[in-house]
Write an enzyme that holds these catalytic residues in place. Structure first.
Site, PDB file in Angstrom:
ATOM      1  N   SER A   1      34.155  45.059  43.288  1.00 38.24           N
ATOM      2  CA  SER A   1      34.844  44.749  42.047  1.00 38.24           C
ATOM      3  C   SER A   1      33.990  44.954  40.799  1.00 38.24           C
ATOM      4  CB  SER A   1      35.313  43.292  42.087  1.00 38.24           C
ATOM      5  OG  SER A   1      34.192  42.408  42.122  1.00 38.24           O
TER       6      SER A   1
ATOM      7  N   LYS B   1      29.331  41.070  33.442  1.00 39.97           N
ATOM      8  CA  LYS B   1      30.634  41.215  34.112  1.00 39.97           C
ATOM      9  C   LYS B   1      31.618  40.189  33.558  1.00 39.97           C
ATOM     10  CE  LYS B   1      32.657  41.398  38.782  1.00 39.97           C
ATOM     11  NZ  LYS B   1      32.387  41.320  40.232  1.00 39.97           N
TER      12      LYS B   1
ATOM     13  N   SER C   1      30.892  43.477  46.564  1.00 38.96           N
ATOM     14  CA  SER C   1      31.261  43.900  45.202  1.00 38.96           C
ATOM     15  C   SER C   1      30.098  44.225  44.283  1.00 38.96           C
ATOM     16  CB  SER C   1      32.134  42.824  44.545  1.00 38.96           C
ATOM     17  OG  SER C   1      33.434  42.860  45.075  1.00 38.96           O
TER      18      SER C   1
END
Length: 491
Positions: free
Chosen positions: A154, A76, A178
């Site tokens: 997210s 990420k 998330s």
């Protein structure tokens, strides 16, 4: 089956038997990433680094090789990676390439993992649909009509990449859901560990008392393997717990006879879709059939969780994001004649931050300001303590894990909620934020499809530091559900 479609566990075994090389595995993933461009999941590909790491993994195969030797992962964009763009999907960090490695990625590389590249996400991890990214929307690989669906947020890029087999697994971060919400939207497994189990050092901060990194994987076993490599005490992180990391994979016995599973009555929300209610009932039956005792519990302060979260998280964000001012690194606005330092701050932040980040920074600054601190922030902190106490009392009464829905719906279309009241988007976190406020471990497991053919997940919440027990409960649920569906390859 193509090599990129393997689980970590299966790839590990194939590598050990010599049926596959790390280079073969990495090349299969790089080919899939090239073909997966329409998903916009990978935003900074690192093929040269990946192949170098794969060749090194092949050279050290055998005794002494790490638990993830040769396993290709996506990272990420919130994790700082030395010499590789790490910009938290924000224009304010465009061009930023750290001179250091986050503790999590360092541990993964020590375990032999291969980094395929950086993954899309909501800007500074603020969002539930991956629509706030400076890279554009990540797209869910599941497609049932002519809409492009959200992969959740997210960690939307991580979820999309794992679900589409662009990588074997990915890292995510979870501040209010998330990891778990995008995992549920894409039919994969995502675990948020206990706060302090995984180091936050080198991860761009959103809300420091809530953020926690965790794995996003194709199976519960893979989550156990990856979490084992990510977890551990880190003296560079003052909130990192000095607690031994058990062998999470060895804990997957599949035996939960006599365990107590709590069903919180407050999670039966008004207007909950019938499909979510039915899925939850099915989950209870599956765990009961495996020998667990199902008990009703009360978490009375649940209804205050979202308001408390959306005071605490923006308050911490406004403090954390104050460092992005155009002085030290990242974007700096072009200044006009006569502009001073304050003009530079204002212009830089207005240009660099997207609308959702600006909204949360302003909310956070407001609730921390003189005259409102006690009315909002202090009150939210007290509510947070009550929410934690609810869970403590349930666990003290003998509950081993708590079963809830993971999300209030399946994935929705990109753009469908973007212009609506932001509170409607925030409601996506209704089942997940309590876990962050209480600092507990939580996992989303794919259990079935809705009437449209989109994946739905259930959430299990565990005792503090009992990721081993939580993963075992999830393993039982996964096995009983038998979820094997994959998205049809339209991209």
């Amino acid at each position: 089956m193509n090599a990129n479609e393997l689980t970590i566990a299966d790839a590990r075994d194939a590598l050990a038997r010599g049926e596959l090389s790390a280079v073969d595995l990495t090349m299969a993933c790089l080919t899939a990433i090239d073909a997966g461009t329409p998903l916009n999941a990978f935003v900074h590909a690192t093929p040269e680094i990946a192949l170098d790491q794969a060749r090194a993994a092949d050279a050290r195969r055998g005794a002494g090789a790490g638990a993830l030797n040769g396993i290709p992962l996506g990272i990420k964009d919130l994790f700082c990676t030395r010499g590789v763009a790490s910009q938290a999907a924000s224009n304010i960090l465009r061009g930023f390439k750290p001179e250091y490695e986050s503790t999590v990625t360092s541990k993964l590389f020590e375990a032999g993992a291969v980094m395929l590249g950086k993954l899309n996400m909501d800007e500074f991890a603020m969002g539930s649909s991956n629509e706030t990214s400076c890279y554009g929307d990540a797209v869910n690989p599941w497609k049932v009509d002519d809409r492009r669906l959200t992969p959740g947020g997210s960690s939307g890029g991580s979820a999309a990449a794992v679900a589409a087999d662009l990588c074997l697994a990915a890292t995510g971060t979870d501040t209010g859901g998330s990891i778990r919400q995008p995992a549920a939207f894409t039919g994969i497994v995502g675990i948020k560990p206990t706060y302090g189990r995984v180091s936050r050092w080198g991860i761009v901060a959103f809300a420091s008392s809530l953020d926690q990194a965790g794995p996003m994987t194709k199976s519960v076993r893979d989550a156990a393997i990856l979490l084992g490599a990510m977890a551990g005490h880190d003296p560079k992180d003052s909130t990192s717990a000095d607690i031994p990391v058990p062998d999470f994979e060895a804990a997957l016995t599949g035996d939960i006879r006599g365990k107590k599973i709590g069903i919180p009555r407050e999670y039966r929300m008004e207007g909950m879709p019938a499909e979510i209610e039915a899925l939850w009932a099915r989950g209870r039956e599956m765990l009961a059939d495996a020998g667990a005792e199902i008990v009703d519990i009360s978490l009375p302060h649940t209804k205050y969780a979202l308001p408390a979260y959306y005071v605490i998280a923006p308050a911490e964000a406004s403090s954390n994001l104050a460092r992005y001012d155009g002085v030290r690194y990242g974007h700096r606005a072009r200044l006009g004649q006569g502009d001073g330092i304050v003009d530079m701050y204002e212009k830089t932040r207005a240009e660099g931050f997207g609308k959702e980040v600006q909204r949360r920074v302003m909310i956070g600054t407001y609730v921390l300001s003189a005259g409102f601190y006690d009315a909002y922030y202090n009150r939210a902190r007290k509510v947070r303590a009550l929410i934690k106490r609810d869970f403590d009392e349930a666990f003290a009464a003998g509950v081993d894990a708590i079963l809830t829905p993971a999300t209030p719906s399946s994935a929705f279309g990109l753009g469908e909620m973007a212009d609506a009241d932001p509170v409607a988007m925030y409601l996506n976190d209704v089942f997940t934020v309590t876990v962050n406020l209480a600092g507990l471990p939580g996992i989303s497991v794919p259990v079935g499809l809705d009437a449209k053919g989109l994946p739905l997940g259930l959430q299990l919440i565990g005792r503090p530091w009992d990721e081993a027990g939580l993963l075992n409960h999830a393993h039982v649920l996964e096995r009983a559900a038998g979820f094997v569906e994959k998205p049809r390859k339209w991209w």
